[in-house]
Design an enzyme around this catalytic site. Sequence first.
Site, PDB file in Angstrom:
ATOM      1  N   GLY A 144       1.823  -6.140   8.093  1.00  0.00           N
ATOM      2  CA  GLY A 144       1.953  -4.720   7.804  1.00  0.00           C
ATOM      3  C   GLY A 144       0.975  -4.329   6.720  1.00  0.00           C
ATOM      4  N   ASP A 145       1.469  -3.643   5.713  1.00  0.00           N
ATOM      5  CA  ASP A 145       0.609  -3.210   4.602  1.00  0.00           C
ATOM      6  C   ASP A 145       0.902  -3.989   3.330  1.00  0.00           C
ATOM      7  OD1 ASP A 145       3.112  -2.090   4.201  1.00  0.00           O
ATOM      8  OD2 ASP A 145       2.330  -0.248   3.333  1.00  0.00           O
ATOM      9  N   GLU A 146       1.381  -5.219   3.470  1.00  0.00           N
ATOM     10  CA  GLU A 146       1.713  -6.059   2.328  1.00  0.00           C
ATOM     11  C   GLU A 146       0.677  -7.164   2.139  1.00  0.00           C
ATOM     12  OE1 GLU A 146       6.561  -5.704   2.277  1.00  0.00           O
ATOM     13  OE2 GLU A 146       5.641  -7.375   3.353  1.00  0.00           O
TER      14      GLU A 146
ATOM     15  N   LEU B  94       0.833  -1.200   0.000  1.00  0.00           N
ATOM     16  CA  LEU B  94       0.000   0.000   0.000  1.00  0.00           C
ATOM     17  C   LEU B  94       0.868   1.249   0.000  1.00  0.00           C
ATOM     18  CD1 LEU B  94      -2.850  -0.903   2.524  1.00  0.00           C
ATOM     19  CD2 LEU B  94      -2.890  -1.010   0.034  1.00  0.00           C
TER      20      LEU B  94
END
Length: 194
Positions: free
Chosen positions: A103-105, A62
Site C-alpha cells: 500500500g502506501d506504507e 503517506l
Amino acid sequence: LAGSLTDMTHRKAIEAHLWHAGMHDQLTNLPNRSYFMNQVQQALERVQQRSDVCYALLFLDLDRFKIVNDSLGHAYGDQLLITTAQRLTHCVRMSDTAARFGGDEFAILLDDVGTLDDATQTANRIQANLSAPLILDGHTISLSASIGIVLLEPAYRHADDLLRDSDTAPYQAQANGKAQHPILDEALNAPTLT
C-alpha cells in the site's frame, strides 16, 4: 565441461533472480516486508549483545494517498509510490534499509544512529524531500508522510513488537494534522509528537 559451466551460470542467475523477486517489492524494487523484518530481527539481536550499537526504525504512512489514488487513478498512485521510494533512497545512507511494506506504507531501519536526534534529523530530511511537488501529466501532487520513530531497545525481543509500536505513531500523527514524526517513548508506550 564448457556446457556444464554454462548451465551452472544460468542456474545461478535464475536463483539470484528468484531470490531478488521474493525479497523485493515488484513496483518500487525496494526490499519487501519479509526482507526488512529479517534485517530488524538481526539488528535486535545485535542490540541484545552489544550496548554500544543503536538502531532506529522509521515507519512511514503517506498522507492523503487514498485521495490521489481514488481521484486520479491507480497509475498515478503507482507513480507516486515509485517516486516516494526513489526519494526515500536519497535520504538514507547505504548502510540503512528502506523497504515498502505494501500500500502506501514504507519503513526504514537506520543503522548505527548515534542518538535519537540523528533519527529525527533523518525524518526531517525525508519530510523535506517528500514535500517537493511532483508533476504527473499536468497534475501537481504534494507529498507528505506521517513517520513513527522507535529506537531499538534491549526490551524489544521480536521484530513484530517493534513494528507494532512504530506503526501506531504515524496514525497518531495523522489524527493530529499529518506530516509529523512522533517518537514512541517506549517507557510510556505512547507517541510523543515532534
